[in-house]
Design a protein around this motif. Structure first.
Motif, PDB file in Angstrom:
ATOM      1  N   LEU A  14       0.822  -1.209   0.000  1.00  0.00           N
ATOM      2  CA  LEU A  14       0.000   0.000   0.000  1.00  0.00           C
ATOM      3  C   LEU A  14       0.857   1.260   0.000  1.00  0.00           C
ATOM      4  CD1 LEU A  14      -2.883  -1.165   2.309  1.00  0.00           C
ATOM      5  CD2 LEU A  14      -3.106  -0.400  -0.067  1.00  0.00           C
ATOM      6  N   ALA A  15       1.972   1.243   0.705  1.00  0.00           N
ATOM      7  CA  ALA A  15       2.870   2.407   0.683  1.00  0.00           C
ATOM      8  C   ALA A  15       3.366   2.665  -0.739  1.00  0.00           C
ATOM      9  CB  ALA A  15       4.041   2.194   1.639  1.00  0.00           C
ATOM     10  N   ALA A  16       3.733   1.597  -1.434  1.00  0.00           N
ATOM     11  CA  ALA A  16       4.188   1.746  -2.820  1.00  0.00           C
ATOM     12  C   ALA A  16       3.058   2.246  -3.710  1.00  0.00           C
ATOM     13  CB  ALA A  16       4.728   0.416  -3.342  1.00  0.00           C
ATOM     14  N   LEU A  17       1.878   1.667  -3.555  1.00  0.00           N
ATOM     15  CA  LEU A  17       0.738   2.081  -4.377  1.00  0.00           C
ATOM     16  C   LEU A  17       0.376   3.545  -4.141  1.00  0.00           C
ATOM     17  CD1 LEU A  17      -1.472  -1.111  -4.056  1.00  0.00           C
ATOM     18  CD2 LEU A  17      -0.491  -0.208  -6.185  1.00  0.00           C
ATOM     19  N   VAL A  18       0.342   3.956  -2.892  1.00  0.00           N
ATOM     20  CA  VAL A  18      -0.003   5.346  -2.571  1.00  0.00           C
ATOM     21  C   VAL A  18       1.028   6.300  -3.170  1.00  0.00           C
ATOM     22  CG1 VAL A  18      -0.176   7.010  -0.663  1.00  0.00           C
ATOM     23  CG2 VAL A  18      -1.385   4.822  -0.529  1.00  0.00           C
ATOM     24  N   ALA A  19       2.301   5.976  -3.016  1.00  0.00           N
ATOM     25  CA  ALA A  19       3.360   6.853  -3.541  1.00  0.00           C
ATOM     26  C   ALA A  19       3.316   6.934  -5.063  1.00  0.00           C
ATOM     27  CB  ALA A  19       4.725   6.356  -3.073  1.00  0.00           C
ATOM     28  N   LEU A  20       3.171   5.799  -5.719  1.00  0.00           N
ATOM     29  CA  LEU A  20       3.145   5.793  -7.186  1.00  0.00           C
ATOM     30  C   LEU A  20       1.878   6.446  -7.723  1.00  0.00           C
ATOM     31  CD1 LEU A  20       4.586   2.221  -7.700  1.00  0.00           C
ATOM     32  CD2 LEU A  20       5.733   4.381  -8.250  1.00  0.00           C
ATOM     33  N   HIS A  21       0.768   6.223  -7.051  1.00  0.00           N
ATOM     34  CA  HIS A  21      -0.493   6.851  -7.458  1.00  0.00           C
ATOM     35  C   HIS A  21      -0.383   8.367  -7.320  1.00  0.00           C
ATOM     36  CE1 HIS A  21      -4.701   8.165  -7.120  1.00  0.00           C
ATOM     37  NE2 HIS A  21      -4.976   7.129  -7.904  1.00  0.00           N
ATOM     38  N   ALA A  22       0.191   8.833  -6.226  1.00  0.00           N
ATOM     39  CA  ALA A  22       0.327  10.276  -6.000  1.00  0.00           C
ATOM     40  C   ALA A  22       1.186  10.932  -7.084  1.00  0.00           C
ATOM     41  CB  ALA A  22       0.926  10.538  -4.624  1.00  0.00           C
ATOM     42  N   LYS A  23       2.134  10.179  -7.616  1.00  0.00           N
ATOM     43  CA  LYS A  23       3.004  10.704  -8.677  1.00  0.00           C
ATOM     44  C   LYS A  23       2.436  10.439 -10.067  1.00  0.00           C
ATOM     45  CE  LYS A  23       7.204  10.466  -6.006  1.00  0.00           C
ATOM     46  NZ  LYS A  23       8.586  10.061  -5.929  1.00  0.00           N
ATOM     47  N   ASP A  24       1.256   9.830 -10.128  1.00  0.00           N
ATOM     48  CA  ASP A  24       0.590   9.515 -11.392  1.00  0.00           C
ATOM     49  C   ASP A  24       1.515   8.730 -12.326  1.00  0.00           C
ATOM     50  OD1 ASP A  24      -1.537   9.430 -13.176  1.00  0.00           O
ATOM     51  OD2 ASP A  24      -1.092  11.382 -14.062  1.00  0.00           O
ATOM     52  N   VAL A  25       2.160   7.712 -11.766  1.00  0.00           N
ATOM     53  CA  VAL A  25       3.084   6.884 -12.551  1.00  0.00           C
ATOM     54  C   VAL A  25       2.272   5.968 -13.454  1.00  0.00           C
ATOM     55  CG1 VAL A  25       4.879   5.121 -12.463  1.00  0.00           C
ATOM     56  CG2 VAL A  25       4.888   6.993 -10.808  1.00  0.00           C
ATOM     57  N   ARG A  26       2.401   6.210 -14.742  1.00  0.00           N
ATOM     58  CA  ARG A  26       1.692   5.394 -15.729  1.00  0.00           C
ATOM     59  C   ARG A  26       2.667   4.422 -16.373  1.00  0.00           C
ATOM     60  NH1 ARG A  26      -2.413   9.778 -18.520  1.00  0.00           N
ATOM     61  NH2 ARG A  26      -2.811  10.913 -16.596  1.00  0.00           N
ATOM     62  N   GLY A  27       2.127   3.436 -17.023  1.00  0.00           N
ATOM     63  CA  GLY A  27       2.970   2.458 -17.692  1.00  0.00           C
ATOM     64  C   GLY A  27       3.618   1.517 -16.688  1.00  0.00           C
ATOM     65  N   GLU A  28       4.707   0.914 -17.119  1.00  0.00           N
ATOM     66  CA  GLU A  28       5.417  -0.074 -16.298  1.00  0.00           C
ATOM     67  C   GLU A  28       6.386   0.561 -15.305  1.00  0.00           C
ATOM     68  OE1 GLU A  28       4.762  -3.235 -16.200  1.00  0.00           O
ATOM     69  OE2 GLU A  28       3.529  -3.452 -17.988  1.00  0.00           O
TER      70      GLU A  28
END
Length: 128
Positions: free
Chosen positions: A97-111
């Protein structure tokens, strides 16, 4: 001869992505709060399985395959563990969840490129 159009380029598709992205932000915040507040044996898998299953399925379709892969890895690991979640499974959930929250907040798209590979490898290392 008919011309095939990419449905992901349509305004409707973009609107669906925006709506999913907004809903996912709330889901991730709620799940992270629940997992962080949980004690071993207090959080049933059902409390986090459905939203993570949805994310695993929809994220890739909407342009976020890294988020989908992280969510999938999380639910696959949690399904094999204690239910309700024990200390180890809570740690797995917290890390994902920490990874998901951080990546979601940065709008990381793709792989996510090499950084995405590194995140997946790090998360996989805690499954063992």
């Amino acid at each position: 001869m008919s011309v095939s159009t990419d449905p992901t380029a349509s305004p409707e598709w973009e609107q669906a992505r925006i709506e999913w992205y907004g809903q996912t932000k709330g889901d991730l915040q709620r799940l992270q709060e629940a997992v962080n507040a949980a004690t071993p044996g207090s959080l049933p898998l059902d409390a986090i399985y459905a939203p993570m299953h949805d994310m695993a399925g929809l994220a890739g379709v909407l342009g976020y395959p890294l988020l989908g892969n992280i969510a999938r890895g999380m639910i696959e690991t949690l399904r094999k563990g204690a239910n309700p979640l024990d200390d180890r499974m809570l740690m797995v959930a917290k890390a994902h969840l920490a990874a998901l929250v951080a990546l979601h907040a940065k709008d990381v798209r793709g792989e996510g490129g090499p950084a995405g590979v590194a995140v997946l490898a790090k998360l996989a290392s805690i499954h063992a």
